[in-house]
Design a protein around this motif. Sequence first.
Motif, short mmCIF file in Angstrom:
data_model
loop_
_atom_site.label_atom_id
_atom_site.label_comp_id
_atom_site.label_asym_id
_atom_site.label_seq_id
_atom_site.Cartn_x
_atom_site.Cartn_y
_atom_site.Cartn_z
N ARG A 90 21.90 3.93 13.64
CA ARG A 90 22.60 5.05 14.03
C ARG A 90 23.35 5.33 15.59
N TYR A 153 32.00 2.78 6.96
CA TYR A 153 30.76 3.85 6.73
C TYR A 153 31.33 4.39 5.80
N GLY A 155 31.97 7.82 3.53
CA GLY A 155 32.14 8.85 3.14
C GLY A 155 32.38 9.95 4.63
N PRO A 156 30.47 10.88 3.92
CA PRO A 156 29.24 11.52 4.50
C PRO A 156 29.37 10.71 6.13
N VAL A 157 28.94 9.42 6.10
CA VAL A 157 29.20 8.90 7.85
C VAL A 157 30.64 9.50 8.44
N ALA A 159 32.39 12.09 8.26
CA ALA A 159 32.70 13.48 8.15
C ALA A 159 31.86 13.93 9.74
N ILE A 160 30.87 12.75 9.49
CA ILE A 160 29.48 13.30 10.57
C ILE A 160 29.95 12.64 12.51
N ASP A 163 32.64 15.32 13.48
CA ASP A 163 32.06 16.80 13.98
C ASP A 163 31.66 16.37 15.36
N GLN A 182 21.25 15.41 11.16
CA GLN A 182 22.26 15.24 10.05
C GLN A 182 21.67 13.30 10.28
N THR A 186 21.16 11.05 7.18
CA THR A 186 21.85 10.57 6.17
C THR A 186 21.99 9.25 5.96
N SER A 202 38.17 6.66 -0.40
CA SER A 202 37.33 7.18 1.18
C SER A 202 38.80 7.05 2.01
N TRP A 205 40.77 9.77 2.80
CA TRP A 205 40.53 11.08 4.39
C TRP A 205 41.58 11.11 5.30
#
Length: 858
Positions: A90, A153, A155-157, A159-160, A163, A182, A186, A202, A205
């Motif tokens: 992280r 990475y 997909g959710p990571v 996106a983080i 953002d 988050q 995650t 993936s 995206w």
Amino acid sequence: MNLSKKQAVFENEVLTRFELFNSLFMTLPFYQVKHTGTLLPFFTSHCERGVAAKLDPEAIIESFFGQYEQYVREADRIDLLFRIIQYIERQVVLFDAVEDAAFKKTGRSDEAGLLDSVFTQTENNKELRHKLVSKLRDFSLRLVLTAHPTQFYPGPVLAIITDLTEALKKNDINNIHLLLQQLGKTPFMMKSKPTPVDEAISLAWFLEKVFYPVASAIQSKIDDEFDLPADENRQLVELGFWPGGDRDGNPNVTVESTKRVALLLRTILFRCYYRDFRILKRRITFKGVEKYMDILQDRFYENSFNPSETPENEKAVITHNLKEIKRVLRDYHDGLFVELVDDLLRKVKTFGCFFATLDIRQDSSVIRQTHAYIREKYADKTGIVGDFEQLDETAKQRAFTFKSCDLPYEEDAHPLVADTLSVIRLIKDIQRSGGERAAQRFIISNCQQASDILELMELFLWSGWQTESLCIDFVPLFETVDDLTRAANVMEALYTHPHYKAHLAQRGNKQTIMLGFSDSTKDGGYLMANWSIYKAKVELTAMARQYDVDLVFFDGRGGPPARGGGKTQRFYASMGKEIANDHIQLTIQGQTISSQYGSWDTAYYNIEQLLHAGLTSHIGQKDGDTLSAEKKKLIDDMAHISHEQFLSLRHNPLFLKYLEKFSPLKFLSQINISSRPVKRNSDKELRLEDLRAISFVTAWSQLKQNIPGFFGVGSALQWAEKQGKWEQVKELYETSGMFKTIVDNCMMSMSKSNFDLTSYIQADETFGDFWVKMRDEYERTKSYVLKLSGSKVLMENYPVERESIAIREKIVLPLLIIQHYAIRQLQTNKLSEKDQEVFSKLVTRTVYGVVNAGRNLA
């Protein structure tokens, strides 16, 4: 911006902010995060001291636990190591986001000119302006996203990260705090290996969020500069796509997955169109456009949310109605909002109904196997008689009949044969729904002779395709040093073959040739690989010009310099007159996709760099870019010295054993990041020729030795000095952009190396001398490249990147210590089955963070 100012900006905008937000991350209301974050600085410092003292990983880990036993119970030690890994993963994401948010401020964009500098350069020079406009009519850039397994990475990571980057740009502290929470919760691990379709989803995206708006914005910039109509311009930026189409060595790619990916790309594209159309619809509310808007609403909506399994090509309908709307706006409404229509028109022209060209790739051995199956099963219909396999290459080329017929396979066909024949038929359906550009290329890897291409061409004709409508480009891939040497002769045989010559004429006399860096580096070492590719390009260009062929080089470049990456744009800017450079095509692989094209800013910058390189090499070539015979001889001699050194290492019986013992090589297959096996012939004993270049390079990068990115260069430079040729080498470095880029990229590889990390190996009875040989070549190479570049430290002229690498290496050092500790524990043969599983997980988990932090390590 001078070097010291660049460094100051980087420290202010990146390092200080990273430390600030890392402190915020440490205060998150999760016990595990806070406890781990408190201990991590002590653990990192302990690792640094241990490495400096040349201690082995066990000594470093065990002495830490002994020193801090009051904070970590013995039963919790392994758990803490896992939590350290999670925390550092992280930290890497946070550093990525902070660095990307500061991208425009850190001074990278003034390292080389962008498109504006080209426009300014030609603004008051009519001759240059005309030359540039002429070049733009023929020039194109194609970026091909591949499915190679280094995109770590999920997909959710991703996106983080996106953002978080935007929140950091705005200093939105509340949102940053929420996103860090988050991030803390995650998961970074995928529970199972992705399918080829998962990989496509993936990477799509990036197509949707980045390439769709950026390619259009760049095209718009070109159109505006030269006052070109949006619906009449020539497409400058093209996209290619390999997930779902690249079946070379990946048995999980099937004709069904290829079909699903083609439909997926189309559906995602139409959703992009639909979002843009909704904006257009909110603004264009005037009389006279209703029927055109209704047709577009129906076409965009249905293709987005109710897609057919057998869709039609809607491009002509969409383009016609957009042009009619534009006409009404100009004729009756003062051209109000016509720029919105132009924007959508430009995107439809660029992406059609397919988004990205889906390339099909298969190995030549499978093509031969498939050709043999049809040839033997339908001997009476193919017209090929006798024992074809026993013929020499010339006789084989004469034996082809190129009869058009429809010869199906039967249930007894080998799965690879059935897949090859099925996908050849599927390509026709994909073209029907998306246009020719939806799937127009078939790449043959390991191409060794002209008959490999001719056999594939004949397979198309045996599968229902007609000679006069065979709208397919057959692309040979040459990769090993030997294949690169033979490439020009192979192409001459094709250019002079009557049937292939006729096919090429039908395709506008344009021939695409793919040159791979990865396996050539594994095969010949860093300097020889780069030089072999350069020589092959010169020879292939001469051959194409002799036969009046428009040659397109498609470069299979990876993330790190060892696989052709690094400062890629500088290679294209330095192509001399002897190399065809009217089109730039290259693969974008692994974590390079997210690091260089993961945001609007970075993608726009890197695409502009490549365009700038291609355009300036045409309108303002430097004298040194076209090498003289004397300079070619000098590089050739050095390449052979380097090659000998690399082969002496590669042929050492300890070479693969060393990788298997000390690196996480055999653990890579346990990582759920790819549908592709780590090696070819995965059911057999490991051989170097079967080992995929990505796995090969990744293993060396985890050891922090990066052998494929420098080994042999120092010996070559030392040889030149002893031969009294040092001044010639210095002149070469100063005048040849190609040679300078090779050396600079070598320094990048070395900046990511740390032999102190594995210095304990020199005491090993079996591998000690082997390690010393590699370390000595590293020190030799470092000494000579610093002398050659006039630098005191590696990458001195790239302070921002040097500083970024140094921080990233510091962040992941604890991961490397944990990884090497776990590998050594597994080799003791004293662990229970349960502990073996635990330590194996420790190894695999560390690989993620190390590769992600390196950004172009694998």
